[in-house]
Design a protein around this motif. Structure first.
Motif, PDB file in Angstrom:
ATOM      1  N   PRO A  69       6.533  35.261 -67.710  1.00  0.00           N
ATOM      2  CA  PRO A  69       5.439  34.549 -67.590  1.00  0.00           C
ATOM      3  C   PRO A  69       5.223  33.318 -67.273  1.00  0.00           C
ATOM      4  CG  PRO A  69       5.482  36.160 -69.657  1.00  0.00           C
ATOM      5  CD  PRO A  69       6.975  35.899 -68.927  1.00  0.00           C
ATOM      6  N   ASP A  70       6.101  32.424 -67.630  1.00  0.00           N
ATOM      7  CA  ASP A  70       5.610  31.130 -67.264  1.00  0.00           C
ATOM      8  C   ASP A  70       6.623  30.625 -66.020  1.00  0.00           C
ATOM      9  OD1 ASP A  70       4.289  30.569 -69.557  1.00  0.00           O
ATOM     10  OD2 ASP A  70       5.820  29.868 -70.979  1.00  0.00           O
ATOM     11  N   ASP A  71       7.259  31.593 -65.315  1.00  0.00           N
ATOM     12  CA  ASP A  71       7.927  31.256 -64.132  1.00  0.00           C
ATOM     13  C   ASP A  71       7.014  30.645 -62.903  1.00  0.00           C
ATOM     14  OD1 ASP A  71      10.200  31.713 -65.645  1.00  0.00           O
ATOM     15  OD2 ASP A  71      10.863  33.682 -64.600  1.00  0.00           O
ATOM     16  N   LEU A  72       7.715  29.884 -61.897  1.00  0.00           N
ATOM     17  CA  LEU A  72       6.897  29.505 -60.998  1.00  0.00           C
ATOM     18  C   LEU A  72       7.663  29.624 -59.591  1.00  0.00           C
ATOM     19  CD1 LEU A  72       4.676  27.603 -59.366  1.00  0.00           C
ATOM     20  CD2 LEU A  72       6.241  25.733 -60.113  1.00  0.00           C
ATOM     21  N   LEU A  73       6.901  30.033 -58.593  1.00  0.00           N
ATOM     22  CA  LEU A  73       7.684  30.291 -57.203  1.00  0.00           C
ATOM     23  C   LEU A  73       7.120  28.967 -56.436  1.00  0.00           C
ATOM     24  CD1 LEU A  73       9.474  32.083 -55.060  1.00  0.00           C
ATOM     25  CD2 LEU A  73       7.257  32.996 -54.319  1.00  0.00           C
ATOM     26  N   VAL A  74       7.962  28.274 -55.814  1.00  0.00           N
ATOM     27  CA  VAL A  74       7.573  27.267 -55.076  1.00  0.00           C
ATOM     28  C   VAL A  74       8.015  27.465 -53.553  1.00  0.00           C
ATOM     29  CG1 VAL A  74       8.265  24.644 -54.474  1.00  0.00           C
ATOM     30  CG2 VAL A  74       7.949  25.290 -56.902  1.00  0.00           C
ATOM     31  N   MET A  75       7.372  27.261 -52.561  1.00  0.00           N
ATOM     32  CA  MET A  75       7.292  27.487 -51.152  1.00  0.00           C
ATOM     33  C   MET A  75       7.198  26.328 -50.521  1.00  0.00           C
ATOM     34  SD  MET A  75       5.061  31.089 -51.295  1.00  0.00           S
ATOM     35  CE  MET A  75       5.366  31.528 -49.760  1.00  0.00           C
ATOM     36  N   PRO A  76       8.127  25.614 -50.122  1.00  0.00           N
ATOM     37  CA  PRO A  76       8.120  24.583 -49.263  1.00  0.00           C
ATOM     38  C   PRO A  76       7.518  24.687 -47.742  1.00  0.00           C
ATOM     39  CG  PRO A  76      10.339  24.689 -50.429  1.00  0.00           C
ATOM     40  CD  PRO A  76       9.544  25.916 -50.465  1.00  0.00           C
ATOM     41  N   GLY A  77       7.391  23.750 -47.255  1.00  0.00           N
ATOM     42  CA  GLY A  77       6.954  24.084 -45.617  1.00  0.00           C
ATOM     43  C   GLY A  77       8.315  24.320 -44.779  1.00  0.00           C
ATOM     44  N   ALA A  78       8.047  24.665 -43.745  1.00  0.00           N
ATOM     45  CA  ALA A  78       9.366  25.082 -42.587  1.00  0.00           C
ATOM     46  C   ALA A  78       8.627  25.517 -41.384  1.00  0.00           C
ATOM     47  CB  ALA A  78      10.139  26.253 -43.180  1.00  0.00           C
ATOM     48  N   GLU A  79       9.429  25.483 -40.466  1.00  0.00           N
ATOM     49  CA  GLU A  79       8.904  25.789 -39.128  1.00  0.00           C
ATOM     50  C   GLU A  79       8.724  27.297 -38.797  1.00  0.00           C
ATOM     51  OE1 GLU A  79      11.654  23.669 -36.349  1.00  0.00           O
ATOM     52  OE2 GLU A  79      10.515  21.897 -36.665  1.00  0.00           O
ATOM     53  N   VAL A  80       9.310  28.088 -39.893  1.00  0.00           N
ATOM     54  CA  VAL A  80       9.415  29.544 -39.717  1.00  0.00           C
ATOM     55  C   VAL A  80       8.453  30.494 -40.282  1.00  0.00           C
ATOM     56  CG1 VAL A  80      11.887  29.300 -39.263  1.00  0.00           C
ATOM     57  CG2 VAL A  80      10.902  29.602 -41.520  1.00  0.00           C
ATOM     58  N   TRP A  81       7.566  29.883 -41.092  1.00  0.00           N
ATOM     59  CA  TRP A  81       6.519  30.549 -41.810  1.00  0.00           C
ATOM     60  C   TRP A  81       5.604  31.394 -41.036  1.00  0.00           C
ATOM     61  CZ3 TRP A  81       7.484  32.046 -46.666  1.00  0.00           C
ATOM     62  CH2 TRP A  81       7.907  31.023 -47.527  1.00  0.00           C
ATOM     63  N   GLU A  82       5.366  30.996 -39.728  1.00  0.00           N
ATOM     64  CA  GLU A  82       4.273  31.871 -39.176  1.00  0.00           C
ATOM     65  C   GLU A  82       5.189  32.871 -38.192  1.00  0.00           C
ATOM     66  OE1 GLU A  82       1.422  29.372 -36.919  1.00  0.00           O
ATOM     67  OE2 GLU A  82       2.189  27.634 -38.089  1.00  0.00           O
ATOM     68  N   GLU A  83       6.483  33.041 -38.385  1.00  0.00           N
ATOM     69  CA  GLU A  83       7.292  34.199 -37.618  1.00  0.00           C
ATOM     70  C   GLU A  83       7.459  35.575 -38.626  1.00  0.00           C
ATOM     71  OE1 GLU A  83      11.239  32.576 -36.868  1.00  0.00           O
ATOM     72  OE2 GLU A  83      10.386  30.505 -35.963  1.00  0.00           O
ATOM     73  N   PRO A  84       7.404  36.662 -37.899  1.00  0.00           N
ATOM     74  CA  PRO A  84       7.381  37.779 -38.238  1.00  0.00           C
ATOM     75  C   PRO A  84       8.598  38.166 -39.517  1.00  0.00           C
ATOM     76  CG  PRO A  84       6.997  38.313 -35.966  1.00  0.00           C
ATOM     77  CD  PRO A  84       7.183  36.617 -36.143  1.00  0.00           C
ATOM     78  N   ARG A  85       9.689  37.473 -39.127  1.00  0.00           N
ATOM     79  CA  ARG A  85      10.837  37.481 -40.103  1.00  0.00           C
ATOM     80  C   ARG A  85      10.223  37.020 -41.490  1.00  0.00           C
ATOM     81  NH1 ARG A  85      14.957  32.738 -39.304  1.00  0.00           N
ATOM     82  NH2 ARG A  85      13.738  31.250 -38.210  1.00  0.00           N
ATOM     83  N   MET A  86       9.241  36.245 -41.629  1.00  0.00           N
ATOM     84  CA  MET A  86       8.927  35.681 -42.924  1.00  0.00           C
ATOM     85  C   MET A  86       7.898  36.649 -43.651  1.00  0.00           C
ATOM     86  SD  MET A  86      10.729  33.260 -43.242  1.00  0.00           S
ATOM     87  CE  MET A  86      10.222  32.779 -44.707  1.00  0.00           C
ATOM     88  N   THR A  87       7.518  37.779 -43.082  1.00  0.00           N
ATOM     89  CA  THR A  87       6.588  38.635 -43.921  1.00  0.00           C
ATOM     90  C   THR A  87       7.133  39.071 -45.078  1.00  0.00           C
ATOM     91  OG1 THR A  87       5.774  39.453 -41.643  1.00  0.00           O
ATOM     92  CG2 THR A  87       5.275  40.909 -43.517  1.00  0.00           C
ATOM     93  N   PRO A  88       8.311  39.444 -45.212  1.00  0.00           N
ATOM     94  CA  PRO A  88       8.765  39.783 -46.706  1.00  0.00           C
ATOM     95  C   PRO A  88       8.583  38.939 -47.725  1.00  0.00           C
ATOM     96  CG  PRO A  88      10.261  40.645 -45.067  1.00  0.00           C
ATOM     97  CD  PRO A  88       9.331  39.668 -44.570  1.00  0.00           C
ATOM     98  N   ALA A  89       8.795  37.558 -47.416  1.00  0.00           N
ATOM     99  CA  ALA A  89       8.680  36.509 -48.405  1.00  0.00           C
ATOM    100  C   ALA A  89       7.267  36.338 -48.674  1.00  0.00           C
ATOM    101  CB  ALA A  89       9.207  35.241 -47.962  1.00  0.00           C
ATOM    102  N   LEU A  90       6.412  36.117 -47.734  1.00  0.00           N
ATOM    103  CA  LEU A  90       4.761  36.194 -48.081  1.00  0.00           C
ATOM    104  C   LEU A  90       3.994  37.324 -48.832  1.00  0.00           C
ATOM    105  CD1 LEU A  90       3.939  34.830 -44.262  1.00  0.00           C
ATOM    106  CD2 LEU A  90       3.978  33.503 -46.458  1.00  0.00           C
TER     107      LEU A  90
END
Length: 213
Positions: A69-90
């Motif tokens: 319950p108290d866990d956190l997912l941190v998502m830093p910036g990167a140049e790849v977030w708009e690429e299709p390969r990032m769909t699973p992470a999003l």
């Protein structure tokens, strides 16, 4: 409690520098011995290379995370977030939010969240509202956009890439790993560089030592 740091190629090292340094060292924690772990989570178990050229090997793959319950997912910036390969992470982040888990995203990661519809339902910020509208055709969250360095709405924190300090501050508030007076002194010291805030930081720790500050 665990903080899962999403590690992807071209990760912007500096956007999570304040955050990872304090979480790893625990030097300003109210209880440095509290059960806590900083975990590097990747899409695969293959090493990634940050924008600064540092190689990082994931400790776990995103889909292997066993949430508490108290866990956190941190998502830093990167140049790849708009690429299709990032769909699973999003998709993973969206599913986590929908099930009440905590997520903190900065810079390019917020754009990825906008692409999958997450920001439509949260007060949020990003690097630029116009850019979100131009690059995320399905984005319908403009009315919830706030032109601020960082925004927290329920279980989601978002930040512009120009606010790594404020981003860390909001994450620390969410995690409650520091005393409020410690956290405020920590923020003001880094913002103002005034000696009085260093003394306030040390005083807030009581018998603990603010080593390395």
């Amino acid at each position: 409690m665990k903080v899962y740091l999403t590690v992807v190629d071209t990760m912007a090292d500096w956007e999570v520098g304040y955050l990872t340094a304090e979480l790893h060292s625990r030097r300003f924690f109210a209880n440095p011995l509290a059960p806590f772990e900083l975990v590097r989570a990747g899409l695969t178990d293959a090493p990634i290379r940050t924008m600064g050229g540092i190689e990082i090997e994931p400790d776990v793959r995103l889909h292997e995370i066993a949430w508490q319950p108290d866990d956190l997912l941190v998502m830093p910036g990167a140049e790849v977030w708009e690429e299709p390969r990032m769909t699973p992470a999003l998709a993973f982040a969206r599913h986590a939010l929908e099930h009440g888990r905590n997520v903190a995203a900065i810079c390019g990661a917020t754009i990825g969240l906008a692409q999958v519809g997450v920001l439509d339902g949260y007060e949020h910020t990003s690097n630029d509202l116009s850019y979100l509208k131009d690059t995320c055709p399905g984005y319908a969250g403009a009315a919830r956009y706030r032109n601020e360095p960082t925004v927290r709405d329920r279980n989601l924190i978002t930040a512009t890439g120009l606010a790594p300090l404020e981003f860390a501050y909001e994450v620390f508030k969410l995690l409650e790993v520091m005393r409020p007076e410690t956290l405020e002194a920590w923020l003001q010291l880094h913002k103002t560089r005034e000696a009085r805030w260093f003394h306030a930081l040390v005083a807030s720790m009581g018998t603990q030592t603010a080593g390395g500050a």
